[in-house]
Design a protein around this motif. Structure first.
Motif, mmCIF file in Angstrom:
data_model
loop_
_atom_site.group_PDB
_atom_site.id
_atom_site.type_symbol
_atom_site.label_atom_id
_atom_site.label_comp_id
_atom_site.label_asym_id
_atom_site.label_seq_id
_atom_site.Cartn_x
_atom_site.Cartn_y
_atom_site.Cartn_z
ATOM 1 N N THR A 247 31.989 41.745 41.589
ATOM 2 C CA THR A 247 32.736 42.841 41.304
ATOM 3 C C THR A 247 34.108 42.536 40.754
ATOM 4 O O THR A 247 34.966 43.057 40.340
ATOM 5 C CB THR A 247 32.996 43.873 42.318
ATOM 6 N N ASP A 248 34.507 41.354 41.014
ATOM 7 C CA ASP A 248 35.733 40.691 40.559
ATOM 8 C C ASP A 248 35.918 40.428 39.202
ATOM 9 O O ASP A 248 36.957 40.273 38.538
ATOM 10 C CB ASP A 248 35.895 39.110 41.283
ATOM 11 N N THR A 249 34.610 40.704 38.456
ATOM 12 C CA THR A 249 34.713 40.281 36.922
ATOM 13 C C THR A 249 35.750 41.417 36.307
ATOM 14 O O THR A 249 36.265 41.040 35.305
ATOM 15 C CB THR A 249 33.143 40.554 36.290
ATOM 16 N N GLY A 250 35.638 42.603 36.559
ATOM 17 C CA GLY A 250 36.501 43.697 35.990
ATOM 18 C C GLY A 250 38.021 43.317 36.052
ATOM 19 O O GLY A 250 38.726 43.504 35.088
ATOM 20 N N GLU B 272 39.884 29.207 45.148
ATOM 21 C CA GLU B 272 40.190 28.067 46.204
ATOM 22 C C GLU B 272 41.550 27.510 45.594
ATOM 23 O O GLU B 272 42.295 26.903 46.253
ATOM 24 C CB GLU B 272 39.060 27.301 46.285
ATOM 25 N N VAL B 273 41.731 27.299 44.274
ATOM 26 C CA VAL B 273 42.721 26.458 43.960
ATOM 27 C C VAL B 273 44.033 26.910 44.311
ATOM 28 O O VAL B 273 45.007 26.195 44.574
ATOM 29 C CB VAL B 273 42.721 26.502 42.024
ATOM 30 N N GLY B 274 44.353 28.308 44.286
ATOM 31 C CA GLY B 274 45.425 28.630 44.799
ATOM 32 C C GLY B 274 45.983 28.175 46.087
ATOM 33 O O GLY B 274 47.153 28.573 46.678
ATOM 34 N N ARG B 275 44.962 27.904 47.135
ATOM 35 C CA ARG B 275 45.411 27.344 48.412
ATOM 36 C C ARG B 275 45.427 25.859 48.509
ATOM 37 O O ARG B 275 45.731 25.194 49.604
ATOM 38 C CB ARG B 275 44.138 27.855 49.300
ATOM 39 N N TRP B 276 45.416 25.114 47.502
ATOM 40 C CA TRP B 276 45.282 23.691 47.488
ATOM 41 C C TRP B 276 46.628 23.196 47.564
ATOM 42 O O TRP B 276 47.541 23.955 46.959
ATOM 43 C CB TRP B 276 44.710 23.026 46.246
ATOM 44 N N LYS C 102 51.358 31.360 36.737
ATOM 45 C CA LYS C 102 50.771 32.811 36.642
ATOM 46 C C LYS C 102 49.036 32.606 36.433
ATOM 47 O O LYS C 102 48.465 33.336 35.507
ATOM 48 C CB LYS C 102 51.278 33.736 35.445
ATOM 49 N N THR C 103 48.528 31.697 37.051
ATOM 50 C CA THR C 103 46.960 31.755 36.987
ATOM 51 C C THR C 103 46.340 32.847 37.354
ATOM 52 O O THR C 103 46.586 33.359 38.506
ATOM 53 C CB THR C 103 46.792 30.217 38.041
ATOM 54 N N ILE C 104 45.338 33.046 36.643
ATOM 55 C CA ILE C 104 44.158 34.226 36.982
ATOM 56 C C ILE C 104 42.856 33.721 37.857
ATOM 57 O O ILE C 104 42.282 32.631 37.361
ATOM 58 C CB ILE C 104 43.746 34.896 35.763
ATOM 59 N N TYR C 105 42.963 34.099 39.040
ATOM 60 C CA TYR C 105 42.030 33.651 39.985
ATOM 61 C C TYR C 105 40.795 34.224 39.755
ATOM 62 O O TYR C 105 40.463 35.655 39.976
ATOM 63 C CB TYR C 105 42.389 33.600 41.471
ATOM 64 N N VAL C 106 39.588 33.659 40.066
ATOM 65 C CA VAL C 106 38.153 34.230 39.725
ATOM 66 C C VAL C 106 37.662 33.773 41.367
ATOM 67 O O VAL C 106 37.426 32.756 41.792
ATOM 68 C CB VAL C 106 37.291 33.494 38.639
ATOM 69 N N ASP C 107 37.198 34.973 41.967
ATOM 70 C CA ASP C 107 36.373 34.959 43.108
ATOM 71 C C ASP C 107 34.988 34.932 42.820
ATOM 72 O O ASP C 107 34.182 35.766 42.362
ATOM 73 C CB ASP C 107 36.610 35.997 44.222
ATOM 74 N N ARG C 108 34.433 33.453 42.851
ATOM 75 C CA ARG C 108 32.875 33.495 42.436
ATOM 76 C C ARG C 108 31.902 34.149 43.664
ATOM 77 O O ARG C 108 30.865 34.183 43.328
ATOM 78 C CB ARG C 108 32.597 32.172 42.654
ATOM 79 N N GLN C 109 32.497 34.517 44.607
ATOM 80 C CA GLN C 109 31.530 35.112 45.666
ATOM 81 C C GLN C 109 31.490 36.671 45.300
ATOM 82 O O GLN C 109 30.830 37.333 46.083
ATOM 83 C CB GLN C 109 32.199 35.042 47.155
ATOM 84 N N VAL D 106 50.632 28.545 28.835
ATOM 85 C CA VAL D 106 49.498 29.087 28.891
ATOM 86 C C VAL D 106 49.458 29.737 30.267
ATOM 87 O O VAL D 106 49.955 29.302 31.294
ATOM 88 C CB VAL D 106 48.560 28.293 28.459
ATOM 89 N N SER D 107 48.287 30.726 30.488
ATOM 90 C CA SER D 107 47.942 31.077 31.973
ATOM 91 C C SER D 107 46.608 30.530 32.033
ATOM 92 O O SER D 107 45.594 30.557 31.216
ATOM 93 C CB SER D 107 48.098 32.509 32.043
ATOM 94 N N PHE D 108 46.399 29.896 33.279
ATOM 95 C CA PHE D 108 45.031 29.260 33.491
ATOM 96 C C PHE D 108 44.019 30.514 34.243
ATOM 97 O O PHE D 108 44.697 31.332 34.790
ATOM 98 C CB PHE D 108 45.104 27.956 34.425
ATOM 99 N N VAL D 109 42.640 30.107 34.014
ATOM 100 C CA VAL D 109 41.763 30.885 34.683
ATOM 101 C C VAL D 109 41.030 29.892 35.877
ATOM 102 O O VAL D 109 40.510 28.618 35.195
ATOM 103 C CB VAL D 109 40.677 31.514 33.742
ATOM 104 N N ALA D 110 41.205 30.205 36.871
ATOM 105 C CA ALA D 110 40.696 28.954 37.994
ATOM 106 C C ALA D 110 40.075 29.857 38.914
ATOM 107 O O ALA D 110 40.406 31.210 39.517
ATOM 108 C CB ALA D 110 41.694 28.353 38.323
#
Length: 270
Positions: free
Chosen positions: A118-121, A93-97, A108-115, A86-90
């Motif tokens: 415009t990152d939604t697209g 910040e997780v990518g820097r831990w 191949k995690t898909i990272y979401v910037d909560r701040q 699977v690919s995670f959605v996270a």
């Protein structure tokens, strides 16, 4: 704990370096079945951490699938990675831990910037690309972690992103598949509520403290169960579908923790 650290330094680290090297070449050549080397990496980390994974059911295949799951610990990542491609959605910040980010990147995690609204697209595009290629995408739908006795309310926003991909024509149909993670035993004995703090990552606990607790906590047994997929149409109410999946995850978690009759698990094709 000492032997785990020694094993990590002498075996796990060199093994992960070799795996990353092969994985980089593999991705550069754009060969299929990219998940083979990450699967080995997660298996190696699970062994090092004393994590025994039991799988019930299968992730859906051959159709665009969004797995929605409860979240307990960063251990969820190697446990799932050792089980399913699977690919995670996270969150970004997780990518820097330490360690956690390494494993997430390998998957191949898909990272979401909560701040950034415009990152939604971008996230929608990445999710639809993965799912349309037959690769399940996993969403920890609670948005945070819990000690593993309860399922917190699922957030429907990213489920809505997958629905947007359908409306945009990126994918023609979508399945929402409930998935449950349950930590059941510690050193062969049923895990108590107090002992769950040695595994769960909750509150303001730092990642280093949590890693220390896990390294010193002995053998841990985790069950991962895949429920029946739910067909999600482009015009369906995402909140109702998310709520239905949430209840399915809750039913599986309660049954596993209480060792009662399990709900129906998904055994293969849709």
């Amino acid at each position: 704990m000492i032997w785990r650290i020694i094993f990590f330094i002498l075996i796990t680290v060199p093994g992960l370096i070799a795996i990353v090297t092969f994985q980089t070449i593999y991705l550069w050549l754009k060969w299929p079945n990219w998940h083979f080397f990450p699967h080995l990496a997660h298996k190696l980390v699970c062994f090092n951490l004393g994590l025994k994974v039991r799988q019930i059911g299968q992730p859906a295949r051959d159709k665009p699938t969004l797995l929605v799951c409860n979240h307990i610990s960063w251990l969820d990542i190697p446990a799932v990675g050792a089980t399913a491609p699977v690919s995670f959605v996270a969150k970004s910040e997780v990518g820097r831990w330490p360690i956690v980010g390494f494993l997430a990147n390998l998957q191949k995690t898909i990272y979401v910037d909560r701040q950034r609204k415009t990152d939604t697209g971008r996230v929608t595009d990445e999710m639809s690309e993965r799912m349309s290629s037959g690769q399940p995408v996993l969403l920890f739908a609670e948005g945070t972690s819990d000690i593993g006795l309860h399922v917190l309310p699922f957030r429907s926003a990213l489920v809505g992103s997958a629905q947007t991909a359908m409306k945009d024509g990126a994918i023609s149909e979508l399945y929402i598949q409930p998935m449950t993670i349950a930590y059941t035993h510690l050193n062969g004995l049923p895990i108590s509520r107090a002992e769950r703090s040695k595994i769960a990552w909750v509150g303001d606990m730092g990642v280093e403290d949590n890693i220390g607790d896990i390294l010193s906590s002995g053998t841990k047994s985790v069950t991962i169960m895949f429920g029946e997929p739910i067909l999600f149409s482009r015009d369906e109410d995402r909140k109702l579908v998310t709520k239905k999946a949430e209840q399915a995850v809750r039913d599986m978690l309660v049954a596993i923790n209480r060792q009662t009759a399990l709900p129906t698990a998904h055994q293969g094709a849709h």
